[in-house]
Write a protein that holds these residues in place. Structure first.
Motif, mmCIF file in Angstrom:
data_model
loop_
_atom_site.group_PDB
_atom_site.id
_atom_site.type_symbol
_atom_site.label_atom_id
_atom_site.label_comp_id
_atom_site.label_asym_id
_atom_site.label_seq_id
_atom_site.Cartn_x
_atom_site.Cartn_y
_atom_site.Cartn_z
ATOM 1 N N ILE A 4 2.124 30.756 -0.951
ATOM 2 C CA ILE A 4 1.746 30.389 -2.380
ATOM 3 C C ILE A 4 0.424 29.699 -2.809
ATOM 4 N N HIS A 5 0.013 30.219 -3.578
ATOM 5 C CA HIS A 5 -1.135 30.750 -3.863
ATOM 6 C C HIS A 5 -0.956 30.431 -5.506
ATOM 7 N N ALA A 6 -2.045 29.224 -5.353
ATOM 8 C CA ALA A 6 -2.273 27.779 -6.573
ATOM 9 C C ALA A 6 -3.340 28.064 -7.694
ATOM 10 N N LYS A 7 -3.690 28.610 -8.327
ATOM 11 C CA LYS A 7 -5.434 28.081 -9.371
ATOM 12 C C LYS A 7 -5.928 27.408 -8.874
ATOM 13 N N ASP A 8 -5.355 25.847 -8.920
ATOM 14 C CA ASP A 8 -5.918 24.757 -8.940
ATOM 15 C C ASP A 8 -4.823 23.417 -8.332
ATOM 16 N N TYR A 9 -5.865 22.216 -8.789
ATOM 17 C CA TYR A 9 -5.026 21.453 -8.231
ATOM 18 C C TYR A 9 -3.623 20.780 -8.828
ATOM 19 N N ALA A 197 -1.869 21.756 0.029
ATOM 20 C CA ALA A 197 -3.388 21.536 0.218
ATOM 21 C C ALA A 197 -4.662 22.062 -1.326
ATOM 22 N N ASN A 198 -5.070 21.032 -1.476
ATOM 23 C CA ASN A 198 -6.375 21.297 -2.019
ATOM 24 C C ASN A 198 -7.530 21.012 -1.460
ATOM 25 N N GLY A 199 -8.891 21.961 -2.185
ATOM 26 C CA GLY A 199 -10.624 22.251 -2.367
ATOM 27 C C GLY A 199 -10.538 22.541 -0.704
ATOM 28 N N PRO A 200 -12.281 22.899 -0.873
ATOM 29 C CA PRO A 200 -12.978 23.604 0.390
ATOM 30 C C PRO A 200 -12.702 22.540 1.116
ATOM 31 N N LYS A 201 -12.648 22.070 1.336
ATOM 32 C CA LYS A 201 -13.046 20.717 2.071
ATOM 33 C C LYS A 201 -11.995 20.746 3.272
ATOM 34 N N ALA A 203 -10.853 24.270 3.617
ATOM 35 C CA ALA A 203 -10.466 25.169 4.062
ATOM 36 C C ALA A 203 -10.348 25.726 5.232
ATOM 37 N N GLN A 204 -11.085 24.961 6.198
ATOM 38 C CA GLN A 204 -10.830 25.998 7.797
ATOM 39 C C GLN A 204 -9.204 25.103 8.207
ATOM 40 N N ALA A 205 -9.329 23.849 8.090
ATOM 41 C CA ALA A 205 -7.344 23.218 8.246
ATOM 42 C C ALA A 205 -6.803 24.836 8.059
ATOM 43 N N VAL A 206 -6.701 24.788 6.670
ATOM 44 C CA VAL A 206 -5.885 25.994 6.423
ATOM 45 C C VAL A 206 -5.389 27.031 7.319
ATOM 46 N N TYR A 207 -6.417 27.521 7.452
ATOM 47 C CA TYR A 207 -6.884 28.678 7.680
ATOM 48 C C TYR A 207 -6.270 28.204 9.124
ATOM 49 N N ASP A 208 -6.811 27.598 10.205
ATOM 50 C CA ASP A 208 -6.228 27.556 11.723
ATOM 51 C C ASP A 208 -5.069 27.215 11.480
ATOM 52 N N MET A 209 -3.942 26.307 10.907
ATOM 53 C CA MET A 209 -3.268 25.803 10.467
ATOM 54 C C MET A 209 -2.027 27.254 10.223
ATOM 55 N N CYS A 210 -2.435 27.949 9.357
ATOM 56 C CA CYS A 210 -1.420 29.446 9.560
ATOM 57 C C CYS A 210 -1.928 30.940 9.824
ATOM 58 N N VAL A 231 3.698 27.160 2.543
ATOM 59 C CA VAL A 231 1.947 26.396 1.755
ATOM 60 C C VAL A 231 2.279 26.627 0.581
ATOM 61 N N VAL A 232 1.614 25.480 0.244
ATOM 62 C CA VAL A 232 1.705 25.996 -1.603
ATOM 63 C C VAL A 232 -0.231 24.768 -0.905
ATOM 64 N N ALA A 233 -0.948 25.706 -1.640
ATOM 65 C CA ALA A 233 -2.552 25.179 -1.904
ATOM 66 C C ALA A 233 -3.585 26.220 -3.138
ATOM 67 N N ASP A 234 -4.220 25.482 -3.602
ATOM 68 C CA ASP A 234 -5.197 25.815 -4.389
ATOM 69 C C ASP A 234 -5.851 26.689 -4.057
ATOM 70 N N GLU A 235 -6.939 27.887 -4.329
ATOM 71 C CA GLU A 235 -7.953 29.177 -4.392
ATOM 72 C C GLU A 235 -8.822 28.287 -3.481
ATOM 73 N N GLU A 236 -10.074 27.201 -3.722
ATOM 74 C CA GLU A 236 -10.475 26.531 -2.293
ATOM 75 C C GLU A 236 -9.626 26.074 -1.241
ATOM 76 N N ALA A 237 -9.258 25.542 -0.998
ATOM 77 C CA ALA A 237 -8.442 25.675 0.453
ATOM 78 C C ALA A 237 -7.814 26.127 0.991
ATOM 79 N N LEU A 238 -7.568 28.259 0.297
ATOM 80 C CA LEU A 238 -7.356 29.066 0.951
ATOM 81 C C LEU A 238 -8.140 30.014 1.313
ATOM 82 N N ALA A 239 -9.788 29.943 0.883
ATOM 83 C CA ALA A 239 -11.268 30.706 0.433
ATOM 84 C C ALA A 239 -10.585 31.792 2.333
#
Length: 242
Positions: A4-9, A197-201, A203-210, A231-239
């Motif tokens: 699920i994409h979220a705009k921000d935190y 999950a939120n924030g650019p830090k 992003a890699q972990a979220v990609y690897d998880m999914c 998974v509910v994550a903001d745009e930066e975490a889903l980059a």
């Protein structure tokens, strides 16, 4: 695995709180598995607001937290027991006798972990397990490893986790080096799982998880095998996931 994409935190927090409140409304005596850290605080704040409005009732809910620092008692301001009371439990009408956190004050790691496993099993495992994800892909305090952990156990925290958690302590030297944590197998016994999950830090972990291989080098990757994981994550975490 639903993403699920979220705009921000703030949007991530509302969406996660919606899922948690729906679980409580549909099953008032549900078992919630809960997480600490900065990521879920917004969801807890939203749930408190909805409780105050009369929209959700926690009177029959029981909770089991993922982890606790070894060596910290319940009253220690840096303990996760204290964190949960401050950031969530004291704001809602939950019976504190029905809230559970591993006993970090028990120096006997084997006894403390075996007792927590017994309690979680007796409760029937969580109906919904809330998770954050570490920058290195950890869930709970299950750090990257060569195998997936099973039950609750004592872990040596990695330097990256100690560094990440040091912002919550006066000095990095004050950060405990060990913790008791639910094992990956225990987490997977939950009937539904919600990862925030939120924030650019992240992003890699979220990609690897999914989308990465299922490997204990990224403990969260095993969630790909769960039958009901959101998974509910903001745009930066889903980059990296586009």
């Amino acid at each position: 695995m639903r993403i699920i994409h979220a705009k921000d935190y703030a949007d991530m927090s509302r969406k996660a709180a919606n899922i948690i409140s729906a679980q409580v409304i549909l099953k008032p005596d549900c078992v919630l598995g809960l997480a600490t850290g900065s990521t879920p605080i917004g969801a807890y704040e939203q749930l408190i607001k909805w409780y105050e409005k009369g929209d959700v009732d926690f009177a029959e809910v029981s909770t089991y937290n993922l982890d606790e620092y070894r060596g910290l008692g319940h009253d220690d301001p840096q303990s996760y027991h204290y964190f949960m009371n401050k950031n969530f439990f004291h704001g809602i009408n939950i019976d504190l006798a029905n809230t559970h956190v591993p006993d970090g004050a028990n120096p006997d790691a084997d006894a403390a972990c075996a007792e927590y496993d017994r309690m979680v099993e007796a409760a029937g495992y969580p109906d919904l397990q809330l998770l954050g994800i570490g920058n290195n892909g950890h869930i709970g305090f299950n750090e990257p490893d060569s195998v997936f952990s099973k039950g609750t156990h004592c872990v040596d925290l990695t330097e990256s986790t100690i560094q990440a958690n040091s912002r919550l302590f006066e000095s990095i030297d004050d950060v405990p080096r060990q913790a008791y944590t639910m094992g990956v197998q225990t987490i997977m016994r939950a009937r539904s799982i919600l990862v925030v999950a939120n924030g650019p830090k992240k992003a890699q972990a979220v990609y690897d998880m999914c989308f990465g291989p299922v490997t204990p080098a990224c403990p969260a990757s095993i969630l790909q095998l769960h039958t009901n994981c959101t998974v509910v994550a903001d745009e930066e975490a889903l980059a990296l996931c586009h």
